[in-house]
Every structure is written in structure tokens, then in C-alpha cells.
Design a protein around this motif. Structure first.
Motif, short mmCIF file in Angstrom:
data_model
loop_
_atom_site.label_atom_id
_atom_site.label_comp_id
_atom_site.label_asym_id
_atom_site.label_seq_id
_atom_site.Cartn_x
_atom_site.Cartn_y
_atom_site.Cartn_z
N LYS A 183 46.04 34.01 39.47
CA LYS A 183 46.28 33.30 38.20
C LYS A 183 47.02 31.99 38.45
N GLU A 184 47.92 32.00 39.42
CA GLU A 184 48.62 30.76 39.78
C GLU A 184 47.63 29.72 40.30
N LEU A 185 46.69 30.18 41.09
CA LEU A 185 45.68 29.25 41.62
C LEU A 185 44.90 28.61 40.47
N ARG A 186 44.54 29.45 39.49
CA ARG A 186 43.79 28.91 38.35
C ARG A 186 44.64 27.87 37.62
N LYS A 187 45.94 28.21 37.46
CA LYS A 187 46.83 27.29 36.78
C LYS A 187 46.87 25.94 37.49
N ALA A 188 46.76 26.00 38.82
CA ALA A 188 46.78 24.76 39.60
C ALA A 188 45.42 24.07 39.59
N GLY A 189 44.50 24.55 38.76
CA GLY A 189 43.21 23.89 38.62
C GLY A 189 42.14 24.34 39.61
N LYS A 190 42.46 25.40 40.40
CA LYS A 190 41.47 25.87 41.38
C LYS A 190 40.46 26.79 40.71
N THR A 191 39.32 26.91 41.36
CA THR A 191 38.29 27.83 40.88
C THR A 191 38.34 29.07 41.77
N VAL A 192 38.40 30.26 41.14
CA VAL A 192 38.50 31.49 41.93
C VAL A 192 37.38 32.43 41.52
N ILE A 193 36.61 32.89 42.52
CA ILE A 193 35.46 33.75 42.25
C ILE A 193 35.67 35.07 43.00
N VAL A 194 35.69 36.16 42.25
CA VAL A 194 36.08 37.44 42.83
C VAL A 194 35.00 38.49 42.58
N VAL A 195 34.55 39.14 43.66
CA VAL A 195 33.71 40.32 43.48
C VAL A 195 34.62 41.46 43.05
N HIS A 196 34.32 42.06 41.91
CA HIS A 196 35.27 42.99 41.31
C HIS A 196 34.58 44.29 40.92
N HIS A 197 35.31 45.40 41.05
CA HIS A 197 34.71 46.69 40.78
C HIS A 197 35.24 47.37 39.52
N ASP A 198 36.50 47.09 39.22
CA ASP A 198 37.16 47.83 38.15
C ASP A 198 36.91 47.14 36.81
#
Lengths: 245, 386
Positions: A183-198
Motif C-alpha cells: 500500500k505504501e508503494l501505491r501511495k508513492a505512485g508505483k504500480t503493483v500487480i499481485v497474483v492472489h489466491h485469497d
């Protein structure tokens, strides 16, 4: 107001031994989102990431990172593979693994120096693993190993982060620590892509989601498209997830 | 020592170093068997190279034979990729066929020349000093010394230049690929070095010993260190030690030098396997025994902590309450007393302050799994060493 497109995938088709595992994927990921890729086992989630990163060769289609090919934009991208994809008995320390994140910017032959080491120590600090920097990696718990992988991505100081199941086999404390960093990365304007199961945690953790099952089912903001209809289309069974407000 | 003796030991040592470097990475990549395949399948390459050059030490022969090594790897990977057979089966299919092609070629064409299967498989280090390199009429030393020396210099140069790339592609090929370090370039680079080393060394020590010199020192070093650089250095050290010790064993037994070196490698591995300080069989057994005792100790302390009533803590009833045999109870009691964790008061056992603290900390650790709190306890107790 239109956001910049961080990742653009066009007509991507990937096959293992002529059997398509990803079929004609079109995908636009806007800059600055924290996106989950969800789908059943064998849906091609990891394959999608690996194809974007040039680890696998697609049989058709193209990928653009901020409008250029991946090869030209490599320095803008960090990757966290599945924890199980490496041999944790490899003779090396936590710090050394994090240092590997700096190899990309160094290029061939050049060795990491003091500057890289300092960056690696800072990344370890961020994930709370500084006390374990000299620990052999097999002596770390599953959650600690995942934090090391995250630190290795952080040290790349990228604009886009791809993570393959970073919450797999980690304890609750680590899961919270990791999602806070994302979430901090997103706040810093980064794009985060996560393979997620839950699926339960999707609305809580992410603001963008892509449903995938060999073909792309849907992609967009969680609040608009994370619904029973898309879940049913993706997982094939009548799926109900209670979304807490 | 005669000149020839020194030369033999020098050749054996250089071969050991040249083998240990690629060998370390083969072991870490779980590709030990591929060195076996390469060492056999270079035979047709050597034979063809020999027909063309008529010289077993020609660089062209080495390159041709190394090429057969690469072809082996490619064939194995191709067969494996079809998904019809597994990797070990693919290896088992490819190298005997290539090897037998070489055997037939020797039988058909090379009966009257100095090239036979025995020489290729086992080598004869003792004869190495007789084949001299003469430059401008001056004797500059045995040919095999020059060959393996050149290969070693190239190997060390490549290792120094690409250490980082080798490390990352061995540990995490996916990340290496995403960062732009093509794992397949590094893979084939390593295969080329392994093939060239094998060919360069076969004349001196034979194809079979080359495998031993690649795998055994690396496997031994792997048991002793958690650091890749140190693993390389230990591998080299073990290789050189076995080469020299093996030479003298052969001298003493009047037996094959190659065979004695391999025996030394085996003995060295056995010794480390048994006695390595943290991963050796004996260390592991000792640690498990200690852990059992310490779990018992903790169970006992927990029992004392949980029961305030005196009947549960009477020394005569403790055996029954915890359901242990006398010997075990005594060990645990002694251990607790030695560490000042319990005290006796008219045959009633109770925890001391230190015992109380230790028990709560230990429970805390077991429940939360938070390592940092008990770092200082680890020195005293095996239980917490993961």
C-alpha cells in the motif's frame, strides 16, 4: 482525466507444447493501481506475469511497459517470483539475496559495491529483516523468506512491481507487513500487480482486479467489477463472497 | 621427489582446480549427472578429432570433443522437453549411445594407433610427464600440464567475470531472466566450460575421474559452508588435497593414480559427511538427542509452573505424573538443577526465579515464533536453534 497506462498487453497467447494456457489476452493496467490477478489453479496467472517479463515466449501478441517493449524498460520493473521456485538451501545469506535485486541496474560483469550494499540494508530494514541479514536463507521461516524476496524487489526501486503469490505460506503478521508495504508503494505512485489466491481479502487489499481463466474475464476497479457474476464466470461455480463495507 | 613426480602432482592438482569450479555450480544446479553424460559422450568427438588431427593434444580435438559434450546436453534437453521421459532417463538414453558410437569407431579404425577405450576412460597420469611440449627445440614441460593450465586460466577468468551472473541464474533463473541475464546463455556457457575441462583432463586422469573431481569436492564443501565463495574455495582445496594425497596413496600401494585420487575423494566426503560440525550425521544425531532432552526439560518446567499443589510437585511422584522412566527423569532433573532452574524444599520441587523466566520466555517463543526475543537463549539451548 485519463491515467497513464503502465502495462499494456495486446492479443497475448501463450502455449506449452501447443496447448494454450493464455488465450488472446488484452489488458491495460493504469499507473498507480494495486491490482490482484485472481483465477483458479491453472488459469495462467503466473504465466501471464512471466510472459510480460519476458521469461516465457508468447506465441502471439505483444507487451508494452509505459509504451515501450519490456527489454527497453527492464529497469522500471521489479519481480518477486513464487517462493517455492528457488532452492532455499542455496549457500547464501539474506543480505546477499537482497543484493541480487541490484544486479539488473549493474548489468553484466560489474559487481555490487558499497552503494548497492547500503540500498540492500535499507530494503532489509523496511521489511523488518535487518537483524537477520547474515542468516543463511534456509534458516529463515517461510514468512521471513518472503520478506527477503520483497526486500529484493524494493531494492530495485522500480515503477512497476510484479509479485507471484507473495502471501503463500506466510503467517498473519507477515501478511499484514507485506500488504502495508504494498500500500505504501501505491501511495508513492508505483504500480503493483499481485497474483492472489485469497478472494476474501481482495476488496480489503486491492483497488484494481483482473479475473483470469485462460482468457481474460474482466479487469477494472474492485468496487465496480468484484462481484458474484465475474467470480462465477471465472471459477465456473456459483461463487459468493461477502464484501464487508 | 623426482621431476616427474612433481609434474604428475602438479597436473593432478590443476585438473582438480579446473574441475572443482564448474563442479560447484553443477552440484548447486542439481546437474551432477550431466557431467557423467558429458564425460562419456565426448568419446566420439575425441575419436573424430583424432582422425582429423592425428594428435591427442591438439586444440582442435579438444574443441571438437567439447562440441560433442554440448550436443549431449542439447539432446538431453530436447528429449526431456517432449515430456515423454524424465531428465534422468533422457541422460541415460543419450550418453551410452554416443559413447558406443565412439567405441565402434575406435574398434573399426583406430586399432593400430595410440587410442584405446581404457586410456580414455581411466587415463594414465603416470605417463603424462613423458609427452613433452617442445617449442623451438626446448622442452617446456608436459603437454597435459600446458593444456590443463590454459583451460584453468580461462575457467578462472570466466568465473571472476561472471560470478554474479552464475550466482543469480543458479539461485533464481526467473529473476535472472527478468533482469536481462539470459539463463540459457549462462547455462550453455557452464556446459561449454564443463565439456572443455572434461576433454582437457581426460588424457591426464580419464573420463571417470573427471566426474569424481567435479562432483565430490563440491558435494563435500556443500556440507561445510553457507557461503558460495567459500564453497568454491573449499571445493578447490578438497580437490587439490585429494589429488596430492591420492598420488602418494598410489605410490605407496603401487596402484592406479586415478583410482587412488578418486578413493581419497570418497574418503574425504565420508569423513565430512560423518563429522561436519553442523550438518554431519553425528552432529545431527547429537543435536536431536539434545533437543529431546530439552523438550523434556521444558515439559517438566511447564508442569511445575502449571501446578501449585504440593502433591503434584513431590519428588517421589514426579515420575508418575510426567510418565517418564527413572533415567530420563534424572537427566532432566540434573539439567534443571545445573542451570539453577529448580529448587528443592523438603522434597517438593519448585521453580526458581530464573526457571520461571526461562519457562515463560520459551512458551512465548513457541506460541509467537518470534525469534528476536530469545536470541540470547540460543547459546545455551539447542531447542531454539530451529
Amino acid at each position: 482525466m485519463s491515467k497513464k497506462i503502465a502495462v499494456k498487453v495486446d492479443d497475448l497467447t501463450v502455449a506449452y507444447n501447443y496447448k494454450p494456457v493464455l488465450w488472446d489476452i488484452d489488458l491495460e493496467i493504469p499507473e498507480g493501481v494495486l491490482m490482484a490477478i485472481v483465477g483458479p489453479n491453472g488459469a495462467g496467472k503466473s504465466t501471464l506475469i512471466k510472459s510480460i517479463l519476458g521469461i516465457l515466449n508468447p506465441i502471439a501478441g505483444s507487451v508494452e511497459i509505459f509504451g515501450k517493449t519490456y527489454k527497453k524498460q527492464r529497469h522500471l520493473v521489479a519481480y518477486v517470483p513464487q517462493k517455492g521456485s528457488v532452492d532455499w538451501d542455496f549457500p547464501t545469506t539474506a543480505l546477499d539475496v537482497v543484493l541480487m535485486g541490484t544486479y539488473g541496474n549493474l548489468g553484466w560483469i560489474k559487481r555490487p559495491g558499497q552503494k548497492e550494499k547500503k540500498a540492500a540494508l535499507e530494503a532489509l530494514e523496511k521489511v523488518g529483516m535487518l537483524p537477520f541479514k547474515n542468516r543463511q536463507i534456509s534458516q529463515l521461516s517461510g514468512g521471513q523468506q518472503q520478506r527477503i524476496f520483497l526486500a529484493r524487489a524494493l531494492v530495485q526501486n522500480a515503477s512497476i512491481y510484479f509479485m507471484d503469490e507473495p502471501f503463500q505460506g506466510v503467517d498473519a503478521t507477515t501478511e499484514i507487513a507485506i500488504i502495508n508495504i504494498l500500500k505504501e508503494l501505491r501511495k508513492a505512485g508505483k504500480t503493483v500487480i499481485v497474483v492472489h489466491h485469497d478472494l476474501q481479502t481482495v476488496p480489503e487489499y486491492f483497488d484494481w482486479v483482473t479475473f483470469l481463466n485462460v482468457k481474460k474475464i474482466a479487469t477494472g476497479p474492485v468496487k465496480d467489477i468484484f462481484n458474484d457474476d465475474n467470480l462465477t464466470k471465472t471459477y465456473g461455480i456459483n461463487y459468493k463472497v461477502s464484501i464487508q463495507e | 621427489m623426482s621431476n616427474a613426480q612433481i609434474e604428475i602432482q602438479l597436473i593432478a592438482s590443476l585438473v582438480a582446480v579446473a574441475c572443482a569450479i564448474p563442479g560447484t555450480f553443477l552440484v548447486l544446479r542439481k546437474m551432477a549427472m550431466i557431467s557423467d553424460a558429458i564425460s562419456h559422450s565426448i568419446l566420439p568427438g575425441i575419436v573424430i578429432g583424432f582422425f582429423i588431427t592425428q594428435d591427442l593434444n591438439s586444440p582442435l580435438l579438444i574443441l571438437l570433443a567439447a562440441l560433442t559434450g554440448i550436443i549431449t546436453v542439447v539432446l538431453v534437453e530436447y528429449i526431456q522437453k517432449t515430456g515423454l521421459v524424465k531428465e534422468d532417463t533422457a541422460i541415460g538414453l543419450v550418453f551410452p549411445i554416443l559413447f558406443s558410437i565412439g567405441v565402434i569407431m575406435i574398434a573399426k579404425n583406430a586399432n593400430d594407433v595410440h587410442l584405446d577405450v581404457d586410456a580414455v576412460l581411466l587415463g594414465e597420469l603416470a605417463f603424462a610427464p613423458f609427452d613433452r611440449l617442445i617449442i623451438g627445440g626446448a622442452d617446456v614441460g608436459p603437454k597435459s600440464l600446458w593444456i590443463i593450465g590454459c583451460i584453468l586460466i580461462i575457467t578462472v577468468g570466466l568465473l571472476m567475470a561472471f560470478f554474479k551472473e552464475l550466482k543469480i541464474s543458479t539461485f533464481d533463473a526467473g529473476l535472472a531472466a527478468s533482469l536481462g541475464f539470459s539463463p540459457s546463455i549462462i547455462h550453455y556457457g557452464l556446459m561449454t566450460v564443463s565439456s572443455v575441462t572434461t576433454v582437457g583432463a581426460f588424457d591426464a586422469v580419464g573420463a571417470i575421474l573427471v566426474v569424481a573431481l567435479m562432483i565430490s569436492p563440491a558435494a563435500t564443501a556443500y556440507l561445510l559452508t553457507n557461503n558460495l565463495k567459500r564453497m568454491l574455495i573449499y571445493s578447490i582445496g578438497f580437490g587439490v588435497f585429494s589429488a596430492i594425497a591420492g598420488y602418494w596413496l598410489a605410490h605407496w600401494l603401487d596402484a592406479s593414480i586415478a583410482g587412488s585420487i578418486t578413493t581419497m575423494l570418497g574418503l574425504l566426503f565420508l569423513a565430512v559427511y560423518l563429522f561436519a560440525p553442523s550438518r554431519g550425521v553425528i552432529a545431527v544425531m547429537y543435536r536431536e538427542k539434545q533437543q529431546r532432552t530439552e523438550v523434556s526439560l521444558l515439559t517438566f518446567l511447564l508442569h511445575l509452573k502449571n501446578h501449585t499443589e504440593e502433591s503434584e510437585r513431590h519428588v517421589n511422584h514426579l515420575n508418575e505424573h510426567i510418565n517418564w522412566q527413572k533415567v530420563r527423569s534424572k537427566t532432566v532433573l540434573d539439567l534443571a538443577l545445573k542451570n539453577n532452574m529448580i529448587k528443592f524444599d523438603k522434597n517438593i520441587v519448585s521453580l526458581t526465579e530464573k526457571g520461571e523466566e526461562f519457562t515463560s520466555q520459551a512458551i512465548d517463543y513457541i506460541i509467537t515464533n518470534q525469534d528476536s526475543k530469545i536470541e540470547h537463549m540460543k547459546d545455551d539451548f539447542f531447542l531454539f536453534r530451529g
